[in-house]
Write an enzyme that holds these catalytic residues in place. Structure first.
Site, short mmCIF file in Angstrom:
data_model
loop_
_atom_site.label_atom_id
_atom_site.label_comp_id
_atom_site.label_asym_id
_atom_site.label_seq_id
_atom_site.Cartn_x
_atom_site.Cartn_y
_atom_site.Cartn_z
N GLU A 194 11.12 6.19 20.88
CA GLU A 194 10.30 5.95 22.07
C GLU A 194 9.31 7.09 22.29
O GLU A 194 8.20 6.89 22.78
CB GLU A 194 11.20 5.75 23.30
CG GLU A 194 11.85 4.36 23.26
CD GLU A 194 13.20 4.26 23.97
OE1 GLU A 194 13.55 5.17 24.75
OE2 GLU A 194 13.91 3.26 23.72
N GLU A 228 18.55 5.43 13.77
CA GLU A 228 18.27 4.41 14.79
C GLU A 228 17.18 3.47 14.30
O GLU A 228 15.99 3.73 14.48
CB GLU A 228 17.80 5.10 16.09
CG GLU A 228 18.85 5.96 16.73
CD GLU A 228 18.71 5.94 18.26
OE1 GLU A 228 19.71 5.65 18.92
OE2 GLU A 228 17.60 6.21 18.77
N SER A 260 21.68 -0.73 20.06
CA SER A 260 22.52 -1.81 20.59
C SER A 260 24.01 -1.61 20.32
O SER A 260 24.73 -2.58 20.03
CB SER A 260 22.04 -3.17 20.10
OG SER A 260 20.71 -3.41 20.55
N ASN A 292 22.51 8.18 25.75
CA ASN A 292 21.10 8.51 25.99
C ASN A 292 20.67 7.70 27.22
O ASN A 292 20.43 6.50 27.12
CB ASN A 292 20.26 8.13 24.75
CG ASN A 292 18.77 8.27 25.01
OD1 ASN A 292 18.35 8.87 26.00
ND2 ASN A 292 17.96 7.71 24.12
N GLY A 312 17.73 -1.43 21.99
CA GLY A 312 17.52 -2.17 23.23
C GLY A 312 17.31 -3.67 23.02
O GLY A 312 16.88 -4.36 23.94
N LYS A 326 17.97 7.88 28.86
CA LYS A 326 16.52 7.60 28.95
C LYS A 326 16.03 7.91 30.37
O LYS A 326 16.49 8.87 30.97
CB LYS A 326 16.22 6.16 28.52
CG LYS A 326 16.88 5.85 27.18
CD LYS A 326 16.40 4.57 26.54
CE LYS A 326 17.13 4.39 25.21
NZ LYS A 326 16.63 3.30 24.42
N HIS A 380 13.06 10.87 19.20
CA HIS A 380 13.47 9.49 19.48
C HIS A 380 12.26 8.57 19.26
O HIS A 380 11.13 8.95 19.54
CB HIS A 380 13.97 9.38 20.93
CG HIS A 380 14.62 8.06 21.21
ND1 HIS A 380 13.88 6.92 21.47
CD2 HIS A 380 15.92 7.68 21.24
CE1 HIS A 380 14.72 5.90 21.64
NE2 HIS A 380 15.95 6.34 21.51
#
Ligand code: PGA
Length: 241
Positions: free
Chosen positions: A98, A165, A204, A9, A171, A11, A96
């Protein structure tokens, strides 16, 4: 038999030029990658066309990071399944954290996007996961069960990938213990009507922990952010032992 899907991904990283440069470094690491692994790059919209042209005939598939539920219309800033299909896109990440956190994505819009992806013949990757607070309050199971229940209404489980996730692991370098990820993924599988939906772990994932993650019986792949940006790191992940 459940499919193994390793997805990068990207991003909001990589221009077209940078994406093609990545391919140059990445492709020659794949000679010995077992055939049963699906390899996927989920790139920004602006790089999809160039990637698709350069990957024609290769085993690497292309994914997008969002899709609108209408095929066309007055939706400034959105992208439709028709547009993605034209670029050779096969997968799309939906929901996702985010997008949920920064762009107002709700379970209702996630559900609409999942169904739209399938209507256009794309395979959606549905992301679910709890925040650090929810985990420390013992709400992990409830949160995920509720996300699945709402997100999967009328979604075809024969054309679906799910990514677990945990938000606190994204991250942060703070990976979820492989055994714990395996436990939550098994819990997710128990809520599905199709036991063969591939379920990935994301958060991660790195060259140093992929082997342990993939050794877990319930984990069918990984959704990789930061470590998918570097060709040799992502190659090591794809070539997990
Ligand atoms: P990360 O991101 O690997 O950088 O933690 C994963 C993701 O957001 O899908």
């Amino acid at each position: 038999m459940r499919k193994i899907v390793i997805a990068g991904n990207w991003k909001m990283y990589k221009t077209q030029a940078e994406s093609l440069e990545f391919l140059q470094g990445f492709m020659n690491h794949l000679n010995e990658t077992p055939d049963d692994r699906e390899i996927l790059l989920c790139a920004p919209f602006t790089a999809l066309g160039a990637l698709s042209k350069n990957l024609h005939g290769s085993r690497i598939k292309i994914g997008a990071q969002n899709i609108h539920w209408e095929s066309a219309g007055a939706y400034t800033g959105e992208i439709s399944g028709v547009m993605l299909k034209e670029l050779g896109v096969r997968y799309v990440i939906v929901g996702h954290s985010e997008r949920r956190q920064y762009f107002g994505e709700t379970d209702e819009t996630v559900n609409l996007r999942l169904k739209a992806a399938q209507q256009h013949g794309l395979t959606p990757i549905l992301c679910v996961g709890e925040t650090g607070d929810q985990r420390s309050q013992g709400e992990t199971e409830t949160v995920i069960t509720q996300q699945l229940k709402r997100d999967l209404v009328e979604v075809d489980q024969d054309n679906l990938v799910i990514a677990y996730e945990p938000i606190w692991a994204i991250g942060t370098g703070d990976t979820c213990e492989a055994i714990e990820a395996n436990r939550v993924i098994s819990l997710i599988r128990n809520q599905l009507t199709n036991p063969n939906v591939p379920i990935q772990y994301g958060g991660s994932v790195k060259p140093g922990n992929i082997d342990e993650i993939m050794a877990q019986p319930e984990i069918d792949g990984a959704l990789v952010g930061g470590a998918s940006l570097e060709p040799s790191d992502f190659a090591r992940i794809v070539n997990f032992q």
